[in-house]
Design a protein around this motif. Structure first.
Motif, mmCIF file in Angstrom:
data_model
loop_
_atom_site.group_PDB
_atom_site.id
_atom_site.type_symbol
_atom_site.label_atom_id
_atom_site.label_comp_id
_atom_site.label_asym_id
_atom_site.label_seq_id
_atom_site.Cartn_x
_atom_site.Cartn_y
_atom_site.Cartn_z
ATOM 1 N N LEU A 20 0.856 -1.181 0.000
ATOM 2 C CA LEU A 20 0.000 0.000 0.000
ATOM 3 C C LEU A 20 0.891 1.228 0.000
ATOM 4 N N ARG A 22 1.067 5.362 0.334
ATOM 5 C CA ARG A 22 0.283 6.474 0.889
ATOM 6 C C ARG A 22 1.208 7.648 1.176
ATOM 7 N N GLY A 52 -1.135 2.408 11.119
ATOM 8 C CA GLY A 52 -2.455 2.236 10.526
ATOM 9 C C GLY A 52 -2.414 1.700 9.105
ATOM 10 N N LEU A 53 -1.326 1.945 8.399
ATOM 11 C CA LEU A 53 -1.186 1.393 7.050
ATOM 12 C C LEU A 53 -1.172 -0.130 7.099
ATOM 13 N N SER A 55 -2.562 -1.955 9.496
ATOM 14 C CA SER A 55 -3.928 -2.363 9.852
ATOM 15 C C SER A 55 -4.796 -2.439 8.602
ATOM 16 N N CYS A 56 -4.666 -1.465 7.744
ATOM 17 C CA CYS A 56 -5.433 -1.436 6.493
ATOM 18 C C CYS A 56 -5.077 -2.640 5.620
ATOM 19 N N MET A 60 -7.847 -5.539 5.004
ATOM 20 C CA MET A 60 -8.506 -5.408 3.702
ATOM 21 C C MET A 60 -7.868 -6.263 2.595
ATOM 22 N N GLU A 61 -6.577 -6.540 2.713
ATOM 23 C CA GLU A 61 -5.868 -7.202 1.620
ATOM 24 C C GLU A 61 -5.354 -8.598 1.980
#
Length: 127
Positions: A20, A22, A52-53, A55-56, A60-61
């Motif tokens: 990810l 960001r 938090g990246l 966690s995402c 989600m992935e």
């Protein structure tokens, strides 16, 4: 191991990874500071935003929806600058389908490939 656990783990494999990218800007950090009750806004990306990246990615992935954090360790090597593109990655290092557990390495790098932080996560994966 039950049939549901087996079928969930069929789509996971060792060394499987998700990424990810960001970039955090000063306004996003200011919003986070207001929500977190932080009075002085930092000149760099706060560590909880970087965490938090992961966690995402985990939720989600990889492994994806149904993931529950059990443990995470992050070692920060250097701060991330505002406006700097960050790349967060998680990589499966161990699968334990009998217990519905997944171990992953976590890594966040900056624009030039420098390591911002690295660590490990242990998650429970069920739907």
């Amino acid at each position: 191991m039950n049939t549901q656990s087996a079928s969930l783990f069929d789509r996971l494999s060792l060394e499987q990874a998700a990424h990810l990218q960001r970039t955090f800007f000063s306004e996003q950090v200011a919003q986070w500071c207001r929500l977190a009750g932080v009075e002085r806004w930092p000149d760099e990306v706060p560590e909880p935003l970087i965490a938090g990246l992961f966690s995402c990615l985990l939720g989600m992935e990889l492994p994806g929806p149904g993931t529950m954090y059990l443990k995470q360790r992050l070692d920060y090597m250097q701060p991330a600058r505002l406006g700097e593109p960050l790349m967060a990655s998680v990589t499966i290092t161990q699968l334990r389908p009998d217990k519905s557990l997944v171990d992953l390495d976590t890594l966040c790098t900056g624009a030039t490939g420098q390591i911002i932080c690295r660590g490990q996560a242990l998650v429970l994966f069920r739907r």
